[in-house]
Design an enzyme around this catalytic site. Structure first.
Site, PDB file in Angstrom:
ATOM      1  N   ILE A 103       0.859  -1.165  -0.197  1.00 43.16           N
ATOM      2  CA  ILE A 103      -0.303   0.190  -0.115  1.00 43.16           C
ATOM      3  C   ILE A 103       0.795   1.680  -0.001  1.00 43.16           C
ATOM      4  O   ILE A 103       0.600   2.632  -1.012  1.00 43.16           O
ATOM      5  CB  ILE A 103      -1.075   0.062   1.199  1.00 43.16           C
ATOM      6  CG1 ILE A 103      -0.239  -0.091   2.462  1.00 43.16           C
ATOM      7  CG2 ILE A 103      -2.379  -1.217   1.208  1.00 43.16           C
ATOM      8  CD1 ILE A 103      -1.433  -0.337   3.718  1.00 43.16           C
ATOM      9  N   ASP A 111      17.301   1.429   7.113  1.00 45.28           N
ATOM     10  CA  ASP A 111      16.033   0.516   7.900  1.00 45.28           C
ATOM     11  C   ASP A 111      15.767   1.316   8.889  1.00 45.28           C
ATOM     12  O   ASP A 111      16.940   2.216   9.699  1.00 45.28           O
ATOM     13  CB  ASP A 111      17.245  -0.434   8.462  1.00 45.28           C
ATOM     14  CG  ASP A 111      16.547  -0.994   9.398  1.00 45.28           C
ATOM     15  OD1 ASP A 111      15.395  -1.257  10.103  1.00 45.28           O
ATOM     16  OD2 ASP A 111      17.050  -2.681   9.368  1.00 45.28           O
ATOM     17  N   LYS A 150      11.731  11.896  13.775  1.00 46.87           N
ATOM     18  CA  LYS A 150      12.566  12.453  14.265  1.00 46.87           C
ATOM     19  C   LYS A 150      13.518  12.705  13.437  1.00 46.87           C
ATOM     20  O   LYS A 150      13.900  13.375  13.554  1.00 46.87           O
ATOM     21  CB  LYS A 150      13.393  11.911  15.449  1.00 46.87           C
ATOM     22  CG  LYS A 150      14.544  12.317  16.061  1.00 46.87           C
ATOM     23  CD  LYS A 150      14.118  12.984  17.524  1.00 46.87           C
ATOM     24  CE  LYS A 150      15.183  14.097  18.143  1.00 46.87           C
ATOM     25  NZ  LYS A 150      16.161  13.458  18.452  1.00 46.87           N
ATOM     26  N   SER A 194      -1.284   2.399  10.715  1.00 46.65           N
ATOM     27  CA  SER A 194      -1.517   1.666  12.027  1.00 46.65           C
ATOM     28  C   SER A 194      -2.362   0.831  10.894  1.00 46.65           C
ATOM     29  O   SER A 194      -2.514  -0.024  10.267  1.00 46.65           O
ATOM     30  CB  SER A 194      -2.408   2.556  12.838  1.00 46.65           C
ATOM     31  OG  SER A 194      -2.948   1.717  14.426  1.00 46.65           O
ATOM     32  N   LYS A 206       0.812  -1.198  16.771  1.00 48.89           N
ATOM     33  CA  LYS A 206       0.052  -0.046  16.518  1.00 48.89           C
ATOM     34  C   LYS A 206      -0.521   1.122  17.113  1.00 48.89           C
ATOM     35  O   LYS A 206      -1.209   2.012  17.375  1.00 48.89           O
ATOM     36  CB  LYS A 206      -0.816  -0.795  15.361  1.00 48.89           C
ATOM     37  CG  LYS A 206      -0.453  -1.793  13.752  1.00 48.89           C
ATOM     38  CD  LYS A 206       0.165  -0.810  13.635  1.00 48.89           C
ATOM     39  CE  LYS A 206       0.748  -1.608  12.411  1.00 48.89           C
ATOM     40  NZ  LYS A 206       1.304  -1.444  10.882  1.00 48.89           N
ATOM     41  N   ILE A 261      -6.153  -5.482   2.635  1.00 48.23           N
ATOM     42  CA  ILE A 261      -6.138  -4.944   1.192  1.00 48.23           C
ATOM     43  C   ILE A 261      -5.676  -5.957   0.318  1.00 48.23           C
ATOM     44  O   ILE A 261      -5.122  -7.155   0.969  1.00 48.23           O
ATOM     45  CB  ILE A 261      -5.646  -3.851   1.764  1.00 48.23           C
ATOM     46  CG1 ILE A 261      -5.927  -2.233   2.420  1.00 48.23           C
ATOM     47  CG2 ILE A 261      -4.713  -3.455  -0.159  1.00 48.23           C
ATOM     48  CD1 ILE A 261      -6.879  -1.940   2.336  1.00 48.23           C
TER      49      ILE A 261
HETATM   50  C1  HXC Z   1       7.751 -16.371  14.967  1.00 48.47           C
HETATM   51  C2  HXC Z   1       9.138 -15.583  14.494  1.00 48.47           C
HETATM   52  C3  HXC Z   1       8.505 -15.216  13.004  1.00 48.47           C
HETATM   53  C4  HXC Z   1       7.074 -16.132  13.152  1.00 48.47           C
HETATM   54  C5  HXC Z   1       9.979 -14.045  12.637  1.00 48.47           C
HETATM   55  N1  HXC Z   1       9.983 -14.485  13.900  1.00 48.47           N
HETATM   56  N2  HXC Z   1       9.029 -14.653  12.132  1.00 48.47           N
HETATM   57  N3  HXC Z   1       8.488 -15.795  15.054  1.00 48.47           N
HETATM   58  N4  HXC Z   1       6.737 -16.897  14.596  1.00 48.47           N
HETATM   59  N5  HXC Z   1       6.286 -16.517  12.058  1.00 48.47           N
HETATM   60  C6  HXC Z   1      10.945 -14.554  15.516  1.00 48.47           C
HETATM   61  C7  HXC Z   1      12.699 -14.806  14.611  1.00 48.47           C
HETATM   62  O1  HXC Z   1      13.033 -16.046  15.047  1.00 48.47           O
HETATM   63  C8  HXC Z   1      13.764 -13.960  15.190  1.00 48.47           C
HETATM   64  O2  HXC Z   1      13.730 -14.294  16.673  1.00 48.47           O
HETATM   65  C9  HXC Z   1      12.897 -12.631  15.705  1.00 48.47           C
HETATM   66  O3  HXC Z   1      11.400 -12.778  14.743  1.00 48.47           O
HETATM   67  C10 HXC Z   1      13.815 -11.599  13.884  1.00 48.47           C
HETATM   68  O4  HXC Z   1      13.624 -12.471  12.914  1.00 48.47           O
HETATM   69  P1  HXC Z   1      14.411 -11.727  11.994  1.00 48.47           P
HETATM   70  O5  HXC Z   1      13.952 -12.558  11.043  1.00 48.47           O
HETATM   71  O6  HXC Z   1      15.905 -11.826  12.529  1.00 48.47           O
HETATM   72  O7  HXC Z   1      14.385  -9.999  11.811  1.00 48.47           O
HETATM   73  P2  HXC Z   1      14.359  -9.722  10.396  1.00 48.47           P
HETATM   74  O8  HXC Z   1      14.667 -10.190   9.613  1.00 48.47           O
HETATM   75  O9  HXC Z   1      14.995  -8.035  10.921  1.00 48.47           O
HETATM   76  O10 HXC Z   1      12.725  -9.205  10.088  1.00 48.47           O
HETATM   77  C11 HXC Z   1      11.845  -8.618  10.861  1.00 48.47           C
HETATM   78  C12 HXC Z   1      10.289  -9.706   9.884  1.00 48.47           C
HETATM   79  C13 HXC Z   1      10.234  -9.943   8.931  1.00 48.47           C
HETATM   80  C14 HXC Z   1       8.997  -9.123  11.260  1.00 48.47           C
HETATM   81  C15 HXC Z   1      11.029 -11.036  11.335  1.00 48.47           C
HETATM   82  O11 HXC Z   1       8.722 -10.815   8.801  1.00 48.47           O
HETATM   83  C16 HXC Z   1       9.926  -9.202   7.927  1.00 48.47           C
HETATM   84  O12 HXC Z   1      11.042  -8.103   7.778  1.00 48.47           O
HETATM   85  N6  HXC Z   1       8.874  -8.731   7.749  1.00 48.47           N
HETATM   86  C17 HXC Z   1       8.863  -6.880   6.876  1.00 48.47           C
HETATM   87  C18 HXC Z   1       7.397  -7.299   6.058  1.00 48.47           C
HETATM   88  C19 HXC Z   1       6.082  -8.250   6.400  1.00 48.47           C
HETATM   89  O13 HXC Z   1       6.529  -8.225   7.515  1.00 48.47           O
HETATM   90  N7  HXC Z   1       5.012  -7.094   5.706  1.00 48.47           N
HETATM   91  C20 HXC Z   1       4.112  -7.522   6.784  1.00 48.47           C
HETATM   92  C21 HXC Z   1       3.192  -6.478   7.300  1.00 48.47           C
HETATM   93  S1  HXC Z   1       2.171  -6.613   7.129  1.00 48.47           S
HETATM   94  P3  HXC Z   1      14.649 -15.171  17.586  1.00 48.47           P
HETATM   95  O14 HXC Z   1      14.367 -15.518  19.310  1.00 48.47           O
HETATM   96  O15 HXC Z   1      14.418 -16.241  16.689  1.00 48.47           O
HETATM   97  O16 HXC Z   1      16.023 -14.226  17.233  1.00 48.47           O
HETATM   98  C22 HXC Z   1       1.162  -6.111   8.387  1.00 48.47           C
HETATM   99  C23 HXC Z   1       0.289  -5.210   8.238  1.00 48.47           C
HETATM  100  C24 HXC Z   1      -0.987  -5.004   9.701  1.00 48.47           C
HETATM  101  O17 HXC Z   1       1.958  -5.176   8.876  1.00 48.47           O
HETATM  102  C25 HXC Z   1      -2.237  -4.770   9.842  1.00 48.47           C
HETATM  103  C26 HXC Z   1      -3.026  -5.817   9.003  1.00 48.47           C
HETATM  104  C27 HXC Z   1      -4.558  -6.297   8.804  1.00 48.47           C
END
Ligand code: HXC
Length: 295
Positions: free
Chosen positions: A35, A83, A143, A160, A178, A207
């Site tokens: 989005i 980041d 910031k 949010s 959020k 969405i």
């Molecule tokens: C449990 C999980 C997990 C899962 C990751 N972790 N996925 N734990 N269940 N499915 C844990 C990992 O094991 C790790 O903990 C910690 O989270 C950090 O993971 P990393 O992969 O090292 O972090 P990073 O590379 O920074 O990735 C961040 C992330 C990833 C959030 C985990 O999914 C990401 O990059 N997402 C970006 C895109 C995204 O999520 N988009 C969707 C947004 S939707 P440990 O203890 O093992 O170290 C959205 C909509 C909301 O926001 C509202 C909808 C209505």
């Protein structure tokens, strides 16, 4: 039973003037996809230049190229990788944006991370990661940009959600983040209103064609979930774009500190015990389900 009425999505270019943001500059975290990418495109279609922020430089540059081509009106988009968890990255992205365009008028704090997991199935690091991307990322973006917005009398939009309005299972970290973003929005509106800076929240519902929908929606349940939405369809990314255009436009110059839910009235629909929308479109079809009904 009568067919449900489905009101179509109408793009902003059919509604708002195409040059309302001429000379303006947007800084959009999460602009590489979903989005936030569509909001960026919609702003550009109305004359805005843009800088998009994301972690993956290659994907971000491809998105910036695509946005410029897609807007097709000479507006520029640059990729400024960062980041949102790292303030020095963001400061550098802001510096590059001002170097390229001379100003920043609009900021969208949209970078987010999320996954489905029960609270006791999350590690402490997993919980912290979501809070750091969503909530601290929003603060860090604020910031890094507030001095520019004070100069331009600009505006923020924070992305949010509605998931923290009640206790949605498997969304504890995102819900907490959020809720914090909603609180920051109010503080920004009050503290920086006297500088001519506005701040508002958009809370999208389901969405279509987004990573969020892909990660958070049970597979095969899309039609059922759309039926549960009072307006009878999942949202389009452009539905959120339309709200962004309105909120950044001068038509919203007296609107700040508010939350705008764009979800087809979904979160209001608590009537889980009656078949929906059948109970509305053909009440008699469900009369046998309700004892004492005078239908
Ligand atoms: C449990 C999980 C997990 C899962 C990751 N972790 N996925 N734990 N269940 N499915 C844990 C990992 O094991 C790790 O903990 C910690 O989270 C950090 O993971 P990393 O992969 O090292 O972090 P990073 O590379 O920074 O990735 C961040 C992330 C990833 C959030 C985990 O999914 C990401 O990059 N997402 C970006 C895109 C995204 O999520 N988009 C969707 C947004 S939707 P440990 O203890 O093992 O170290 C959205 C909509 C909301 O926001 C509202 C909808 C209505």
């Amino acid at each position: 039973m009568a067919d449900p009425v489905v009101l179509p999505y109408v793009p902003s270019t059919s509604i708002f003037k195409n040059d309302i943001f001429k000379g303006k500059v947007a800084f959009v975290t999460g602009g590489g996809s979903g989005i936030c990418q569509t909001m960026t495109l919609n702003l550009m279609q109305h004359g805005c230049s843009a800088a998009i922020v994301g972690r993956k430089a290659d994907r971000l540059q491809a998105s910036a190229d695509w946005l410029q081509k897609q807007a097709g009106n000479g507006t520029k988009c640059i990729a400024t990788p960062a980041d949102v968890r790292t303030p020095t990255d963001l400061n550098e992205a802001v510096r590059k944006t001002v170097e390229a365009f001379g100003r920043i008028d609009f900021v969208i704090c949209g970078a987010a991370g999320n996954f489905l997991a029960p609270m006791d199935g999350l590690s402490e690091n997993a919980f912290r990661t979501v809070i750091e991307i969503d909530l601290l990322g929003t603060y860090n973006t604020f910031k890094a940009t507030i001095d520019e917005l004070k100069k331009s009398h600009g505006a923020y939009i924070h992305i949010s959600a509605t998931l923290h309005y009640n206790g949605l299972p498997w969304q504890a970290a995102a819900s907490a983040a959020k809720a914090g973003i909603d609180a920051l929005n109010q503080s920004i509106a009050v503290e920086y209103g006297p500088f001519g800076v506005r701040s508002n929240v958009i809370a999208p519902g389901l969405i279509a064609d987004t990573e969020g929908a892909d990660r958070l929606t049970p597979k095969g349940a899309e039609d059922f979930m759309s039926m549960r939405i009072p307006l009878q369809r999942s949202g389009q990314k452009g539905d959120i774009g339309n709200m962004a255009i309105f909120l950044f436009s001068d038509a919203a110059s007296y609107i700040s500190g508010s939350r705008f839910i764009v979800d087809g009235a979904n979160w209001h629909n608590g009537g889980f015990w009656l078949p929906y929308p059948d109970s509305q479109l053909d009440p008699k079809s469900i009369k046998d389900l309700i004892s004492g009904s005078k239908l």
